[in-house]
Each structure stands twice: as C-alpha cells, then as structure tokens.
Design a protein around this motif. Sequence first.
Motif, PDB file in Angstrom:
ATOM      1  N   ILE A  55       0.212   3.277   0.409  1.00 17.78           N
ATOM      2  CA  ILE A  55       1.355   2.990   0.991  1.00 17.78           C
ATOM      3  C   ILE A  55       1.451   2.046   1.851  1.00 17.78           C
ATOM      4  CG2 ILE A  55       1.972   5.309  -0.079  1.00 17.78           C
ATOM      5  CD1 ILE A  55       1.600   5.181   3.698  1.00 17.78           C
ATOM      6  N   ILE A 205       6.201   2.988   9.666  1.00 23.93           N
ATOM      7  CA  ILE A 205       7.317   2.682   9.049  1.00 23.93           C
ATOM      8  C   ILE A 205       7.545   1.174   9.728  1.00 23.93           C
ATOM      9  CG2 ILE A 205       9.810   3.199   8.946  1.00 23.93           C
ATOM     10  CD1 ILE A 205       8.878   6.097   9.225  1.00 23.93           C
ATOM     11  N   THR A 209       5.929   0.173   5.990  1.00 19.59           N
ATOM     12  CA  THR A 209       5.312   1.556   4.906  1.00 19.59           C
ATOM     13  C   THR A 209       6.813   2.140   4.658  1.00 19.59           C
ATOM     14  OG1 THR A 209       3.196   1.644   6.240  1.00 19.59           O
ATOM     15  CG2 THR A 209       4.010   3.532   4.897  1.00 19.59           C
ATOM     16  N   PRO A 210       7.058   2.408   3.377  1.00 12.59           N
ATOM     17  CA  PRO A 210       8.192   3.398   3.041  1.00 12.59           C
ATOM     18  C   PRO A 210       8.025   4.584   3.735  1.00 12.59           C
ATOM     19  CG  PRO A 210       6.971   2.396   1.003  1.00 12.59           C
ATOM     20  CD  PRO A 210       6.146   2.232   2.175  1.00 12.59           C
ATOM     21  N   GLU A 211       9.168   4.960   4.449  1.00 10.42           N
ATOM     22  CA  GLU A 211       9.449   6.138   5.179  1.00 10.42           C
ATOM     23  C   GLU A 211       9.154   7.307   4.328  1.00 10.42           C
ATOM     24  OE1 GLU A 211      12.948   8.519   8.010  1.00 10.42           O
ATOM     25  OE2 GLU A 211      13.409   6.926   6.680  1.00 10.42           O
ATOM     26  N   LEU A 212       9.517   7.243   2.766  1.00 14.52           N
ATOM     27  CA  LEU A 212       9.278   8.520   2.066  1.00 14.52           C
ATOM     28  C   LEU A 212       7.825   8.787   2.060  1.00 14.52           C
ATOM     29  CD1 LEU A 212      10.982  10.279   0.076  1.00 14.52           C
ATOM     30  CD2 LEU A 212      10.082   8.618  -1.736  1.00 14.52           C
TER      31      LEU A 212
END
Length: 341
Positions: A55, A205, A209-212
Amino acid sequence: MSIISGIALMALGSAGASSFYVPQKKIKNWSWESFWAVQSIFAYLLIPFVGAWLIVPSGAFGQVMGYDTTALLKAMGYGMLWGVGGLTFGLSMRYLGVALGQSIALGTCAAFGTIIPPLLAGQDLFATSAGIFMVAGVSVCIAGIAMIGYAGSLKSKNMSEEDKRAAVKEFALKKGILVALLAGVMSACFNLGLNAGDGIRVNAIALGTPELFAKNVVILLVTLGGFVTNFGYCIFLNIKNKTGREYFSLSSSELVNNFLFSALAGLLWYCQFLFMGMGEVQLDPGTRAFAWSILMAFNVLFSNVWGIVLNEWKNSGKQTMVVLVIGLLLLVASTIVGSMK
C-alpha cells in the motif's frame, strides 16, 4: 464517513480473527510451540510486511519506515509486550476453550486498550459527550465479559469432568482465568503500539499512501515486536521440550498441510487489524478511539459462535446458556453505546 460501514468492516475482520485458532485442529504431529512458531512467521512477519509494502507508493517504503525512529522503537517495544499477551492468549484457549478463553482475554484487552491511550495522552474523557459515551461503552463491554465469565463458572459446575475434557482437553477454570486476564492486559499493548506509531501513519498518507490502508505500516511495526517475543519463546520451548525435530520428521504431505493451515491461521488473525484500520477511517474522528473496543467485542461475539459450533458449551445447562446470551447481547450493545457522541 459511515458508522455502519465502519462497524461492518470491523465485524468482517473480527469474523476472521475469531476463527484463527480453528485451523490448529488440522495441524498434524506438531506440538503447540511448533505450530505457534510457524504461525507467528506468517501472522506477525510475512503477511503484515506484504500488507504494508503493497500500500506504500513505489520507492517510498524505506522513507515511511524511517520517518521517526523514536516512534518506530516505541511501536515495536509495545509489540514485544503485546507478544507476551499473544503467548498467554494461546494458553488461555488451551485451558478454557475458544469461547471462554477469548471472551475473558479479549474483554480485558478491550477495556485496557481503549481507556489507556487517551489517559496517557492526558485526555479528559468526561470533558466531551464522545468521551463519556466511550467510557460507558467500555463499561457495558466489561459487564458483558463479566456475564460470560459467570457463564463459564456455571458451565464448570454443571458439566461432568468427562464433558469438560471432551469439549476442551486441558480444561482448567482457575488457571485459565488467571492466564486469560494476563493475556488481556498485555494484549492491550497492541493498541498502545498503534497509537505510539500514529505519526508514521500520518507521514505515510502525506507520501501518497491511501488513508484507508495507512494503518498497515504501523501494524507491521507492532507485529515485528510481537514476532520477536513469540518466535523466540517457541524456539526456546522447542529446545527445552526437544520438539525441534518435528519440523523435519514429517512427510512432505504433512509438512505442506501444516504450513498451509499455519498460513491460513496467520491470515485470519491479520484480518482483524487490516479491517479495523479500514473501518476506523469510516468513523467520526471523535469516536475512532473506541474502534479497538468495537473490534474486541466482535471478537468475543464470534469466538462464542465458534464455541457453540465446536460443542464447548454442550451439556452446560439452560441457565448457563441464558447467561451467555445476555453477556453477548451486552457486547453488541457496547459497540452501539461507544460509537455515540
């Protein structure tokens, strides 16, 4: 943001985590320490590494992990303490079974893991409605655990020794409860580790990087610490009990079987934190601190479903089952109360 979708994601992860000990029943000709050592490689090292590496944007992994050495060491340090909880967690299920062992350990973990981080941060939990509901939710969760513990006591009284051994081969109520309480307190260090490494998550983030999925990078740091404790202790037991030969004495089919089910156990265990990170993002910022308690409550709920499936409550009596159901309903209620603001 959606509270419903956030809770649903955590429930999904919890369903997997509550099942992680079941694959052990498919392990052939390995002692507990041999299974736990191999399962630790997958659950605490390989799978979390893959979950974090995938990720993070290409080429930024080292930059993410090297952002804050102090936070990194704290997260790993808490992970080593949590590792003690992981070891005793496994023992609690040996002595109490999947349902009762997970109920007491995870309930204790839920309370300590939810309340301690904001207290360490100097937060006044009674200053806001969200904080008050968080304390109320944890209190309801503890009440649910107490009811489930009482159900375990009734089970011990109502079942014959033969029935107890049939459900859980090494059943020992008093020893099991003490071990489960220790497991719960030490396991709460996992959430302390997640909080200690939160700056690394925020930096990840910022780097794209995607917060999810950003919590995956901190999960890796905590599980690395836990791996040191768990794997080291299992190798010590392999040497002490002379069970190290088990890794080399199996047929090729048995070895493949054991590695596959150990990997499955590790993946199921990891799912709880993967989906907790995803679900936490869906919650209102004021209630995210309660995500840990929500996850633990669901873990207890699903572990008792497995306990029923595996006949661990068989012949324990009608009153016992009524008390058990009340405890489970309180756990469900705790997730609702704690998410209010």
